[in-house]
Enzyme design. Sequence first.
Site, PDB file in Angstrom:
ATOM      1  N   CYS A 118       0.840  -1.196   0.000  1.00  0.00           N
ATOM      2  CA  CYS A 118       0.000   0.000   0.000  1.00  0.00           C
ATOM      3  C   CYS A 118       0.885   1.261   0.000  1.00  0.00           C
ATOM      4  CB  CYS A 118      -0.990  -0.042   1.164  1.00  0.00           C
ATOM      5  SG  CYS A 118      -2.362   1.129   0.987  1.00  0.00           S
ATOM      6  N   HIS A 222      -3.506  -5.208   0.351  1.00  0.00           N
ATOM      7  CA  HIS A 222      -3.005  -5.638   1.661  1.00  0.00           C
ATOM      8  C   HIS A 222      -2.982  -7.164   1.760  1.00  0.00           C
ATOM      9  CE1 HIS A 222      -2.637  -1.866   3.988  1.00  0.00           C
ATOM     10  NE2 HIS A 222      -3.463  -1.417   3.056  1.00  0.00           N
ATOM     11  N   GLU A 224      -1.299  -8.982   3.682  1.00  0.00           N
ATOM     12  CA  GLU A 224      -1.117  -9.467   5.057  1.00  0.00           C
ATOM     13  C   GLU A 224      -2.440  -9.796   5.750  1.00  0.00           C
ATOM     14  OE1 GLU A 224      -1.950  -5.129   5.731  1.00  0.00           O
ATOM     15  OE2 GLU A 224      -0.934  -6.327   4.199  1.00  0.00           O
TER      16      GLU A 224
END
Length: 246
Positions: A118, A222, A224
Amino acid sequence: MGDGRRPRIGLCTALERARWTVWDREAFLLSRAYVDALQVAGAVALMVPPDAWVAEHPDDVLDGLDGLVLAGGADIDPASYGESRHAKTTNTRPDRDHAEIALATRALERELPVLGICRGMQLINVALGGTLVQHLPDDLGHTDHRRALGSFDNADHDVRLEPGSLAAAACGELRHATKSHHHQAVAKLGDGVVASGWSELDDLVEAIEIPDSRWALGVQWHPEVDPRSRVVRAFTAEAARTPARA
């Protein structure tokens, strides 16, 4: 790694005002999701806060690392790429920008694996001389990349990846479902940076890489927070191949 040691990953932190228990103070912080994703992938996460010394001496940190993650967070100060501030560019942290630009630039020079997530993708581009779109709704006419502040709800969209690219290899596919939360994006690409992923919403650049580097990838989404994503695991596997330190 050859000696059985887990790779050590530097994880650049935000500097924000935060509240916890009875405290309300400035803090160095990140979502736990970044650390969890690295640990699940087999790495040791070492949080790296903004530091004026590190901005001038990035090797003092990088000497102990096998890879570097540039995480999400506040908008990058547009002075970093020679532009005036848009009214919607807020909460900038120039001290964080300076340290992370130095770390990213030197990590690339040292051929350490680098993953930008990001804001981290945008930081890689700025570090190499690129610029940013400061407020996407002005350019695109919609808010589909960040529909709800502080949430990934209803912000899912697919990204089209370039065949043969590092992005496609890291994701393991050419069309990748993502979780997105951003109002800025890459504009002019930095030196040596190529686009390798585009949103199927509007063709916005959502993945960049540096073909002349060892392993350098920026993703606008994202990974993660998505257990299905292979991106963090691919990065960690590459970091595990970094030669052992003396």
